[in-house]
Enzyme design. Structure first.
Site, short mmCIF file in Angstrom:
data_model
loop_
_atom_site.label_atom_id
_atom_site.label_comp_id
_atom_site.label_asym_id
_atom_site.label_seq_id
_atom_site.Cartn_x
_atom_site.Cartn_y
_atom_site.Cartn_z
N GLN A 115 -5.51 3.59 -8.76
CA GLN A 115 -6.37 2.42 -8.73
C GLN A 115 -6.85 2.10 -7.31
O GLN A 115 -6.21 2.45 -6.32
CB GLN A 115 -5.62 1.21 -9.28
CG GLN A 115 -4.32 0.93 -8.56
CD GLN A 115 -3.42 -0.10 -9.24
OE1 GLN A 115 -2.22 -0.04 -9.13
NE2 GLN A 115 -4.01 -1.06 -9.91
N GLU A 199 -6.71 -9.09 -11.12
CA GLU A 199 -5.24 -9.17 -11.21
C GLU A 199 -4.68 -10.26 -10.30
O GLU A 199 -5.20 -10.52 -9.21
CB GLU A 199 -4.62 -7.83 -10.80
CG GLU A 199 -3.09 -7.81 -10.92
CD GLU A 199 -2.48 -6.51 -10.45
OE1 GLU A 199 -1.31 -6.27 -10.78
OE2 GLU A 199 -3.17 -5.74 -9.75
#
Length: 264
Positions: A115, A199
């Site tokens: 990521q 997030e």
């Protein structure tokens, strides 16, 4: 003895000198982060959410966004473009953050995540941004040689080379700069998931804790695509996830190749 006018000028000069610049705030943040480690984690689903919303399949403590799910190794790359937001404090004096990123795995496969993305943090009215990359379960590393401002158009891409190696790239389309790195891990990707996420990440010292979550406004991933062995797919069929922390904090929608995540 200073005259009243000179005294006021001296005080104003001292106050102006005391206001940290953006670079100084960034340096202070990096210094603080040298004492802790930053880490994204696999999605932490809530099995008994307080809110039921039929338009969203899942609720999570830490992820909001869209996740494509396959039962076999499928996804080889994921990309998306978004505009860097201006985070706002939800109250208090502590730093609050959120992070926008794309990645491979981390949902139905939680042993590894490839990521990359951008953290946006706010303390009072001071805002800072960090571009980072991570091959979970390793901790994240910050990219150097790239900077961000609110309103910048940024493209983030994660590309699988093998189950233990990948390339992570951030391109600031507005400033014309690109950074990229190849990372490896002993933990293997499953290639089951491709995701576009905002997030509430963790910082770890002696323990790991979610950072206070900032009001990030809206992050819209456009040109969102995942690459498979047979071509590219959009997130149109993705599972949607909202963050719930006592109450639901986000609202997610998907339309074609766009994923929109808003703080509510």
């Amino acid at each position: 003895m200073l005259s009243a006018a000179l005294l006021v000028q001296a005080l104003l000069a001292t106050a102006a000198f005391a206001i940290p610049s953006g670079k100084e705030r960034m340096a202070a943040r990096r210094s603080r982060r040298s004492d802790v480690t930053r880490q994204s984690k696999p999605v932490n689903l809530i099995t008994n959410p307080q809110t039921t919303n039929v338009s969203h399949v899942e609720y999570s403590e830490n992820w909001a966004g869209a996740v494509l799910v396959a039962s076999t190794a499928t996804y080889k790359a994921v990309t998306g473009t978004f505009t860097v937001p201006t985070p706002k404090s939800t109250g208090g004096s502590s730093e609050q953050c959120a992070s926008a990123w794309v990645g491979i795995d981390g949902d139905t496969c939680d042993s590894a995540i490839l990521q990359t993305g951008i953290d946006f943090c706010v303390t009072g009215s001071s805002v800072s941004y960090d571009g980072w990359y991570e091959f979970y379960p390793d901790f994240a590393d910050d990219f150097s040689g790239i900077s961000f401002s609110a309103g910048d158009s940024v493209t983030v891409t994660a590309t699988v080379i093998s189950t233990t190696e990948g390339t992570l790239t951030i391109k600031n389309n507005s400033k014309g700069t690109t950074v990229s790195t190849t990372v490896s891990s002993s933990s293997k990707l499953c290639e089951y998931n491709a995701e576009w996420i905002v997030e509430d990440f963790e910082e770890c010292g002696s323990t790991c804790e979610l950072v206070p979550f900032a009001n990030f406004g809206t992050v819209e991933f456009t040109g969102a695509e995942a690459t498979t062995s047979s071509g590219t797919v959009t997130p149109a069929a993705a599972t949607l996830i909202d963050i719930e922390q006592n109450s639901v904090l986000t609202s997610v929608s998907v339309s074609g190749s766009s994923v929109t995540i808003s703080y509510v």
